[in-house]
Design a protein around this motif. Structure first.
Motif, mmCIF file in Angstrom:
data_model
loop_
_atom_site.group_PDB
_atom_site.id
_atom_site.type_symbol
_atom_site.label_atom_id
_atom_site.label_comp_id
_atom_site.label_asym_id
_atom_site.label_seq_id
_atom_site.Cartn_x
_atom_site.Cartn_y
_atom_site.Cartn_z
ATOM 1 N N UNK A 187 0.789 -1.269 -0.086
ATOM 2 C CA UNK A 187 0.022 0.074 0.010
ATOM 3 C C UNK A 187 0.810 1.285 0.052
ATOM 4 N N UNK A 188 1.763 1.174 0.893
ATOM 5 C CA UNK A 188 2.844 2.424 1.046
ATOM 6 C C UNK A 188 3.588 2.740 -0.391
ATOM 7 N N UNK A 189 4.102 1.520 -0.946
ATOM 8 C CA UNK A 189 4.805 1.562 -2.269
ATOM 9 C C UNK A 189 3.761 1.807 -3.532
ATOM 10 N N UNK A 190 2.638 1.877 -3.111
ATOM 11 C CA UNK A 190 1.822 2.091 -4.377
ATOM 12 C C UNK A 190 2.083 3.447 -5.266
ATOM 13 N N UNK A 191 2.105 3.550 -6.558
ATOM 14 C CA UNK A 191 2.362 5.029 -6.993
ATOM 15 C C UNK A 191 1.524 4.811 -8.344
ATOM 16 N N UNK A 192 1.493 5.841 -8.972
ATOM 17 C CA UNK A 192 0.277 6.274 -10.170
ATOM 18 C C UNK A 192 0.896 6.024 -11.527
ATOM 19 N N UNK A 193 -0.122 5.711 -12.383
ATOM 20 C CA UNK A 193 0.722 5.612 -13.832
ATOM 21 C C UNK A 193 0.714 6.894 -14.231
ATOM 22 N N UNK A 194 -0.532 7.691 -14.279
ATOM 23 C CA UNK A 194 -0.194 9.269 -14.555
ATOM 24 C C UNK A 194 -0.615 9.263 -16.008
ATOM 25 N N UNK A 195 -0.227 10.464 -16.413
ATOM 26 C CA UNK A 195 -0.348 10.703 -18.017
ATOM 27 C C UNK A 195 0.946 10.721 -18.723
ATOM 28 N N UNK A 196 1.166 9.364 -19.208
ATOM 29 C CA UNK A 196 2.554 8.846 -19.897
ATOM 30 C C UNK A 196 2.446 8.702 -21.311
ATOM 31 N N UNK A 197 1.482 8.893 -21.962
ATOM 32 C CA UNK A 197 1.553 8.663 -23.415
ATOM 33 C C UNK A 197 1.253 7.090 -23.697
ATOM 34 N N UNK A 198 1.144 6.786 -25.021
ATOM 35 C CA UNK A 198 0.734 5.805 -25.625
ATOM 36 C C UNK A 198 1.631 4.373 -25.147
ATOM 37 N N UNK A 199 3.017 4.772 -25.196
ATOM 38 C CA UNK A 199 3.995 3.747 -24.956
ATOM 39 C C UNK A 199 4.871 4.323 -23.740
ATOM 40 N N UNK A 200 4.562 5.124 -22.931
ATOM 41 C CA UNK A 200 5.395 5.395 -21.676
ATOM 42 C C UNK A 200 6.298 6.673 -22.195
ATOM 43 N N UNK A 201 6.158 7.187 -23.245
ATOM 44 C CA UNK A 201 7.208 8.163 -23.744
ATOM 45 C C UNK A 201 6.803 9.681 -23.675
ATOM 46 N N UNK A 202 5.556 9.814 -23.219
ATOM 47 C CA UNK A 202 5.222 11.318 -23.028
ATOM 48 C C UNK A 202 4.910 12.037 -24.271
ATOM 49 N N UNK A 203 5.219 11.198 -25.373
ATOM 50 C CA UNK A 203 4.959 11.888 -26.644
ATOM 51 C C UNK A 203 3.707 12.790 -27.040
ATOM 52 N N UNK A 204 2.543 12.213 -26.889
ATOM 53 C CA UNK A 204 1.457 13.017 -27.095
ATOM 54 C C UNK A 204 1.204 14.112 -26.093
ATOM 55 N N UNK A 205 1.649 14.327 -25.104
ATOM 56 C CA UNK A 205 1.706 15.240 -24.108
ATOM 57 C C UNK A 205 2.646 16.374 -24.518
ATOM 58 N N UNK A 206 3.847 15.921 -24.922
ATOM 59 C CA UNK A 206 4.757 16.824 -25.336
ATOM 60 C C UNK A 206 4.286 17.627 -26.607
ATOM 61 N N UNK A 207 3.373 16.828 -27.388
ATOM 62 C CA UNK A 207 2.750 17.650 -28.503
ATOM 63 C C UNK A 207 1.719 18.639 -28.101
ATOM 64 N N UNK A 208 0.890 18.451 -27.112
ATOM 65 C CA UNK A 208 0.010 19.286 -26.651
ATOM 66 C C UNK A 208 0.505 20.386 -26.025
ATOM 67 N N UNK A 209 1.952 20.159 -25.309
ATOM 68 C CA UNK A 209 2.526 21.328 -24.730
ATOM 69 C C UNK A 209 3.560 21.674 -25.494
ATOM 70 N N UNK A 210 3.630 21.728 -26.651
ATOM 71 C CA UNK A 210 4.580 22.301 -27.559
ATOM 72 C C UNK A 210 6.222 21.970 -27.085
ATOM 73 N N UNK A 211 6.373 20.566 -26.691
ATOM 74 C CA UNK A 211 7.444 20.247 -26.511
ATOM 75 C C UNK A 211 8.136 20.653 -25.009
ATOM 76 N N UNK A 212 7.197 21.273 -24.262
ATOM 77 C CA UNK A 212 7.575 21.815 -22.987
ATOM 78 C C UNK A 212 7.583 20.505 -21.811
ATOM 79 N N UNK A 213 8.742 19.817 -21.520
ATOM 80 C CA UNK A 213 8.892 18.814 -20.883
ATOM 81 C C UNK A 213 8.392 19.029 -19.317
#
Length: 497
Positions: A187-213
């Motif tokens: 329970x204490x070790x549990x983390x979140x997936x969050x918004x990681x993109x289709x293969x975990x590279x953040x690519x789609x979110x980099x696109x909507x944020x104009x490459x602002x990591x």
């Protein structure tokens, strides 16, 4: 058709709590999806996505609970599109039209499915952990009450040396303590997936944020904060690592094995009429044999525990065949196994609460068994040449008069087998003590034999061990301290077995 015309899992109809069944309901799951879509939209708006309007956020907030009509819309859409996530995106958009174009913006399906599973499992562990603590609390009280009561210990299911009734209960408590600590840890070790993109590279979110990591990282911080997680997993694929499910399953399913062992002990003790589970005034133990008091609650718990203990292999197999970044053969099995993991654990703890809160001990029956075996046990002490545990250090008298330990062993062996033959072949009482009293070799101890026939002489430090483990300031009390308010405010569950 009515509910009597279609299959319903017994976990729903008979065994699990309303709170756990509600948690894994379709309404709970898909309403959690809507919360995740809201969290995503709020985070994206905060980080500058100006196409997400205040009206969109407002309408989403107003319709976070999926209605029956919404389920109807989603069912039609899923039948048409063969995609459950998009079906619910469409249904959400119908009731929140201002948000219809931005729901699920930048996300993959696992944004809602995986994050929702993590949220549901976290909540399920929050429900299970206090129930485990409650069972430990019940058994702690029982152990303290019976810490001094001598009883036969068994190895190989054969009488061994004496313990106490409380000491055996502490053995059960220690296993539950391990389960509690294991579940607390995952329970204490549990983390979140969050918004990681289709293969975990953040690519789609980099696109909507104009490459602002930095904004991508900030979005995930916002999502974790809203969902109640400390952080995201460092590496995600299309999914969060399925190793997480296996870790959780191993911890929770451990309860199943523990329940099987505890109820196995109770069922054996019930057969010997030393200890029984609670048995209500009007309860029927057998439809054919009215005199019977079958340990039906213990058997139910053992049965549910067996099913629970078997689940980790499914999670292991699922994890091991997640090819590359993801394979969809995890989906159908997890839809069944994740809810069942917690529904089974919940059912086991409901049963264990009722069982542990009402155990009945029969001291006179226990004493009778003690005395039937004690003659054999005291011979072991006669062979210990340096013992100070017995009155007047009996064996030292034999040794001081030139007696040999090996000779004493042979004398006792012969007499013990003779006494056993009387018990086994003739159905008589154990007459080993009388045989020792009538054997000249043991004349130096004749006057002390009767004093040795007190079971309390042979329990060792069992009472002290119990007190030290579950008594004031002991590790069990310390572990239970954070849960005491919850425990004392929880009524004992009464089961119709």
């Amino acid at each position: 058709m009515t509910g009597y015309d279609t299959y319903k899992t017994p976990l729903d109809s008979r065994y699990s709590s309303d709170e756990m069944k509600q948690l894994f309901s379709q309404r709970s799951r898909h309403s959690t999806w809507r919360k995740l879509w809201l969290y995503l939209a709020e985070g994206e708006k905060e980080l500058g996505i100006d196409t997400i309007t205040d009206a969109a956020i407002s309408q989403m907030k107003q319709h976070l609970i999926v209605s029956n009509d919404d389920f109807g819309v989603a069912a039609v859409e899923e039948k048409r599109r063969k995609h459950d996530v998009m079906a619910h995106v469409h249904a959400f958009g119908q009731v929140a039209p201002a948000a219809a174009g931005i729901i699920h913006y930048g996300a993959t399906s696992c944004y809602v499915t995986d994050n929702a599973e993590l949220m549901l499992m976290k909540k399920a562990m929050e429900l299970i952990i206090p129930k485990v603590a409650k069972v430990i609390y019940n058994l702690r009280s029982f152990a303290l009450e019976w810490k001094d009561e001598p009883t036969l210990g068994y190895t190989h299911y054969q009488p061994a040396q004496m313990i106490t009734v409380g000491k055996r209960a502490c053995q059960w408590i220690q296993m539950l303590m391990m389960d509690l600590e294991n579940i607390e840890r995952v329970y204490q070790d549990l983390k979140f997936r969050g918004a990681q993109g289709t293969t975990g590279t953040h690519a789609s979110f980099l696109e909507i944020f104009n490459n602002d990591a930095g904004k991508v990282d900030r979005l995930n911080e916002i999502l974790c904060q809203k969902a109640g997680f400390p952080s995201c997993y460092d590496i995600s694929y299309q999914t969060y690592p399925r190793k997480v499910d296996l870790n959780i399953a191993n911890a929770v399913a451990g309860l199943g094995a523990t329940c099987m062992q505890i109820t196995g002990d109770i069922r054996h003790l019930a057969n010997m009429k030393e200890l029984e589970e609670p048995f209500s005034k009007d309860q029927i133990g057998s439809s054919a044999m009215a005199y019977k008091r079958n340990p039906m609650l213990s058997e139910r718990i053992a049965s549910l525990g067996r099913k629970l203990a078997s689940l980790p292999i499914n999670f292991m197999n699922t994890m091991s065949v997640q090819w590359m970044e993801r394979s969809l053969d995890d989906s159908a099995i997890r839809r069944s196994d994740i809810p069942e993991l917690f529904l089974l654990a919940d059912a086991c703890m409901i049963g264990m609460d009722a069982l542990s809160n009402g155990l009945v001990v029969y001291p006179k029956r226990i004493h009778a068994h003690n005395m039937s075996e004690l003659p054999f046990m005291i011979t072991g002490y006669i062979l210990i040449c340096n013992t100070n545990a017995l009155p007047e250090n009996i064996i030292m008298k034999i040794c001081a008069q030139g007696g040999s330990r090996q000779d004493a062993h042979e004398e006792i062996r012969v007499l013990s087998h003779q006494a056993s033959a009387v018990v086994k072949h003739e159905g008589g009482e154990n007459d080993l003590v009388e045989r020792i009293k009538n054997t000249e070799y043991f004349k130096p101890v004749w006057d002390d034999i009767d004093n040795m026939m007190d079971p309390k002489l042979y329990v060792g430090r069992a009472p002290e061990i119990v007190q030290r483990y579950v008594g004031q300031g002991g590790p069990v009390e310390v572990k239970l301290a954070p849960y005491m308010q919850k425990i004392l405010g929880t009524a004992t569950v009464q089961l119709n077995v």
